[in-house]
Design a protein around this motif. Structure first.
Motif, PDB file in Angstrom:
ATOM      1  N   ASN A  71       2.505  -6.763 -12.499  1.00 38.84           N
ATOM      2  CA  ASN A  71       2.351  -5.362 -12.101  1.00 38.84           C
ATOM      3  C   ASN A  71       3.002  -5.219 -10.730  1.00 38.84           C
ATOM      4  OD1 ASN A  71       1.566  -2.708 -11.774  1.00 38.84           O
ATOM      5  ND2 ASN A  71      -0.543  -3.220 -11.206  1.00 38.84           N
ATOM      6  N   HIS A  72       4.320  -5.062 -10.734  1.00 39.50           N
ATOM      7  CA  HIS A  72       5.095  -5.159  -9.497  1.00 39.50           C
ATOM      8  C   HIS A  72       4.693  -4.066  -8.509  1.00 39.50           C
ATOM      9  CE1 HIS A  72       8.104  -6.592  -6.919  1.00 39.50           C
ATOM     10  NE2 HIS A  72       9.138  -5.895  -7.334  1.00 39.50           N
ATOM     11  N   HIS A  73       4.632  -4.447  -7.234  1.00 41.14           N
ATOM     12  CA  HIS A  73       4.259  -3.620  -6.084  1.00 41.14           C
ATOM     13  C   HIS A  73       2.765  -3.390  -5.984  1.00 41.14           C
ATOM     14  CE1 HIS A  73       8.332  -3.166  -4.791  1.00 41.14           C
ATOM     15  NE2 HIS A  73       8.709  -2.621  -5.931  1.00 41.14           N
ATOM     16  N   ASP A  74       1.980  -4.077  -6.789  1.00 38.91           N
ATOM     17  CA  ASP A  74       0.567  -4.250  -6.482  1.00 38.91           C
ATOM     18  C   ASP A  74       0.464  -5.555  -5.711  1.00 38.91           C
ATOM     19  OD1 ASP A  74      -2.480  -3.850  -6.988  1.00 38.91           O
ATOM     20  OD2 ASP A  74      -2.055  -5.894  -7.639  1.00 38.91           O
ATOM     21  N   ALA A  75      -0.103  -5.516  -4.504  1.00 42.48           N
ATOM     22  CA  ALA A  75      -0.058  -6.685  -3.631  1.00 42.48           C
ATOM     23  C   ALA A  75      -0.711  -7.903  -4.266  1.00 42.48           C
ATOM     24  CB  ALA A  75      -0.715  -6.371  -2.279  1.00 42.48           C
ATOM     25  N   THR A  76      -1.822  -7.707  -4.971  1.00 45.18           N
ATOM     26  CA  THR A  76      -2.509  -8.841  -5.591  1.00 45.18           C
ATOM     27  C   THR A  76      -1.634  -9.485  -6.659  1.00 45.18           C
ATOM     28  OG1 THR A  76      -4.651  -7.795  -5.180  1.00 45.18           O
ATOM     29  CG2 THR A  76      -4.593  -9.577  -6.793  1.00 45.18           C
ATOM     30  N   ALA A  77      -1.018  -8.656  -7.500  1.00 46.46           N
ATOM     31  CA  ALA A  77      -0.154  -9.188  -8.551  1.00 46.46           C
ATOM     32  C   ALA A  77       1.080  -9.872  -7.961  1.00 46.46           C
ATOM     33  CB  ALA A  77       0.262  -8.066  -9.498  1.00 46.46           C
ATOM     34  N   ASP A  78       1.683  -9.260  -6.951  1.00 41.65           N
ATOM     35  CA  ASP A  78       2.877  -9.853  -6.348  1.00 41.65           C
ATOM     36  C   ASP A  78       2.566 -11.169  -5.652  1.00 41.65           C
ATOM     37  OD1 ASP A  78       4.752  -6.857  -5.324  1.00 41.65           O
ATOM     38  OD2 ASP A  78       4.281  -7.721  -7.286  1.00 41.65           O
ATOM     39  N   ALA A  79       1.413 -11.242  -4.971  1.00 42.58           N
ATOM     40  CA  ALA A  79       1.036 -12.493  -4.314  1.00 42.58           C
ATOM     41  C   ALA A  79       0.780 -13.590  -5.334  1.00 42.58           C
ATOM     42  CB  ALA A  79      -0.201 -12.277  -3.439  1.00 42.58           C
ATOM     43  N   GLY A 111       4.896   6.675  -4.472  1.00 41.88           N
ATOM     44  CA  GLY A 111       5.574   6.579  -5.755  1.00 41.88           C
ATOM     45  C   GLY A 111       5.952   5.167  -6.139  1.00 41.88           C
ATOM     46  N   LEU A 112       6.048   4.279  -5.139  1.00 42.22           N
ATOM     47  CA  LEU A 112       6.405   2.891  -5.407  1.00 42.22           C
ATOM     48  C   LEU A 112       5.183   2.057  -5.778  1.00 42.22           C
ATOM     49  CD1 LEU A 112       8.736   0.782  -5.294  1.00 42.22           C
ATOM     50  CD2 LEU A 112       8.052   0.332  -2.926  1.00 42.22           C
ATOM     51  N   HIS A 113       4.131   2.136  -4.941  1.00 43.49           N
ATOM     52  CA  HIS A 113       2.972   1.265  -5.171  1.00 43.49           C
ATOM     53  C   HIS A 113       1.715   1.999  -5.617  1.00 43.49           C
ATOM     54  CE1 HIS A 113       2.013   2.795  -1.203  1.00 43.49           C
ATOM     55  NE2 HIS A 113       2.881   2.012  -0.594  1.00 43.49           N
ATOM     56  N   GLY A 114       1.749   3.324  -5.637  1.00 43.79           N
ATOM     57  CA  GLY A 114       0.611   4.081  -6.151  1.00 43.79           C
ATOM     58  C   GLY A 114      -0.516   4.286  -5.165  1.00 43.79           C
ATOM     59  N   GLY A 153       5.411  -2.557  10.035  1.00 45.11           N
ATOM     60  CA  GLY A 153       4.244  -3.316   9.636  1.00 45.11           C
ATOM     61  C   GLY A 153       2.931  -2.663   9.968  1.00 45.11           C
ATOM     62  N   VAL A 154       2.871  -1.867  11.022  1.00 41.64           N
ATOM     63  CA  VAL A 154       1.607  -1.254  11.412  1.00 41.64           C
ATOM     64  C   VAL A 154       1.128  -0.277  10.339  1.00 41.64           C
ATOM     65  CG1 VAL A 154       0.424   0.051  13.231  1.00 41.64           C
ATOM     66  CG2 VAL A 154       2.216  -1.562  13.830  1.00 41.64           C
ATOM     67  N   SER A 155       2.048   0.170   9.476  1.00 40.06           N
ATOM     68  CA  SER A 155       1.655   1.085   8.400  1.00 40.06           C
ATOM     69  C   SER A 155       1.165   0.333   7.160  1.00 40.06           C
ATOM     70  CB  SER A 155       2.830   1.992   8.016  1.00 40.06           C
ATOM     71  OG  SER A 155       3.786   1.308   7.221  1.00 40.06           O
ATOM     72  N   ALA A 156       0.913  -0.973   7.276  1.00 43.09           N
ATOM     73  CA  ALA A 156       0.441  -1.746   6.119  1.00 43.09           C
ATOM     74  C   ALA A 156      -0.786  -1.088   5.506  1.00 43.09           C
ATOM     75  CB  ALA A 156       0.121  -3.171   6.539  1.00 43.09           C
ATOM     76  N   CYS A 157      -0.750  -0.907   4.169  1.00 41.36           N
ATOM     77  CA  CYS A 157      -1.860  -0.232   3.487  1.00 41.36           C
ATOM     78  C   CYS A 157      -2.519  -1.116   2.436  1.00 41.36           C
ATOM     79  CB  CYS A 157      -1.387   1.070   2.860  1.00 41.36           C
ATOM     80  SG  CYS A 157      -0.029   0.885   1.679  1.00 41.36           S
ATOM     81  N   GLN A 158      -1.989  -2.308   2.215  1.00 40.57           N
ATOM     82  CA  GLN A 158      -2.620  -3.257   1.293  1.00 40.57           C
ATOM     83  C   GLN A 158      -2.145  -4.659   1.644  1.00 40.57           C
ATOM     84  OE1 GLN A 158      -1.469  -3.124  -2.871  1.00 40.57           O
ATOM     85  NE2 GLN A 158      -3.485  -3.789  -3.579  1.00 40.57           N
TER      86      GLN A 158
END
Length: 370
Positions: free
Chosen positions: A345-353, A253-256, A216-221
């Motif tokens: 837009n899967h793996h974009d945090a805003t879209a997934d939320a 490669g997963l979330h850009g 979790g400490v590596s959270a980037c978005q």
């Protein structure tokens, strides 16, 4: 006019459909089939093809499902379900074939097939008004008359949904009737919400993306979307800068997201007060909440802050109980069943939320939960 659109319009306008007389008992539920498969089981395939950008294939499959539904409705074997007409219209719009979309909707609305739900029929009229407005703009005509009609129908559709108070059937695809199963609530898992929290007027949906496998400490978005009365009304969304040692990017490669995106982003403590204010004691939901809760908890522990909400629930686990029979319970599958119009837009945090919040809103419209 393309041949298949002309064929659909012709079939719609053959007014041979007649519902059973009032004194005749309604037949047992019959799910139309396309190429031997119940059409409700093909919804996920249509959504997958749309997400992959394979719109020609998505259109052919959605059209086949719609034709099967129409044929069964005309024969008195099944219920008309506007969902499948809407799917074809959505794909035509994404292909920028607005003229074909308008012809399709006009044909359906003129067909004489009784609507399954008043709000769905108004929704199709709303789409038609918007298509006509877009065509006016393309040809240089004044679209104001059709835009006014569109706004009126938006308000009418909203009023019908509010007036129903959730009493309208939940399934728009026929899936729940085709796959019967008991809906259960509660349970031993603390990630499954009690009814009061699942039906909360106000809630927040959250999603995290991480840079690497170090946790979790590596959270980037992070994205938090606030919903009120089933609609998204506010959001707190930002990239996050992990501390040194946790900032190696394995999942670009997963979330850009890469180092360039987070170089000047805030760290978790810098948004602590904003997160506190945003959540403010309301229930919080995530899809696969065991992951997002762990990320949130590890951020708090590392930075010695306290923001993790106590009421934290999982739409993945809840969906397995309230939506038995899905092929899987990944976020694209569940939101595809709950909110078919939503383009994920899967793996974009805003879209997934937002997708997670739409799933909760769909659960809240289930009459058996009220």
């Amino acid at each position: 006019m393309p041949g298949w659109i002309s064929s659909i319009v012709d079939r719609f306008q053959q007014r041979s459909f007649a519902p059973p007389p009032p004194h005749v008992a309604a037949p047992a539920f019959h799910m139309p089939r396309y190429r031997g498969t119940p059409i409700c089981d093909l919804v996920d395939d249509v959504n997958r093809l749309k997400r992959d950008g394979r719109l020609d294939e998505a259109l052919a499959l959605a059209q086949g499902c719609m034709d099967a539904m129409v044929a069964d409705a005309r024969a008195g074997r099944g219920q008309a379900m506007e969902f499948y007409v809407t799917q074809v219209a959505i794909i035509l719009r994404r292909m920028r074939r607005i003229d074909d979309e308008a012809r399709l909707l006009q044909g359906w609305l003129a067909s004489g097939i009784p609507p399954s739900r008043d709000d769905h029929r108004v929704g199709l009229r709303k789409r038609l008004a918007k298509a006509h407005a877009d065509l006016d703009e393309q040809s240089g005509r004044d679209p104001s008359q059709h835009l006014a009609e569109w706004r009126r129908l938006v308000a009418e559709e909203k009023a019908l949904k509010q007036a129903s108070g959730g009493s309208q059937q939940r399934s728009t695809t026929g899936r729940s009737a085709a796959r019967p199963g008991s809906s259960r609530r509660g349970g031993a898992s603390p990630l499954i919400p009690p009814a009061a929290d699942l039906l909360a007027t106000e809630f927040v949906a959250v999603d995290f993306e991480t840079a690497n496998r170090r946790g979790g400490v590596s959270a980037c978005q992070v994205a938090l979307i606030k919903f009120v009365d089933g609609r998204p009304v506010d959001k707190l969304s930002t990239h996050l800068k992990p501390p040194g040692g946790w900032d190696h990017f394995e999942f670009t490669g997963l979330h850009g997201i890469s180092w360039r995106d987070i170089e000047h982003a805030p760290s978790w403590p810098m948004i602590e007060a904003d997160v506190h204010r945003f959540v403010d004691g309301v229930p919080v939901f995530a899809h696969n909440a065991s992951f997002d809760r762990k990320v949130w908890s590890e951020l708090d522990q590392f930075f010695a802050v306290r923001t993790l909400p106590e009421r934290f629930y999982c739409t993945y686990r809840t969906a397995t109980r309230l939506m038995p029979g899905l092929p899987n319970y990944r976020l694209p599958t569940v939101v595809g069943a709950c909110a078919p119009d939503y383009w994920l837009n899967h793996h974009d945090a805003t879209a997934d939320a937002e997708a997670c919040g739409l799933i909760v809103s769909s659960f809240q419209r289930q009459p058996e939960l009220a």
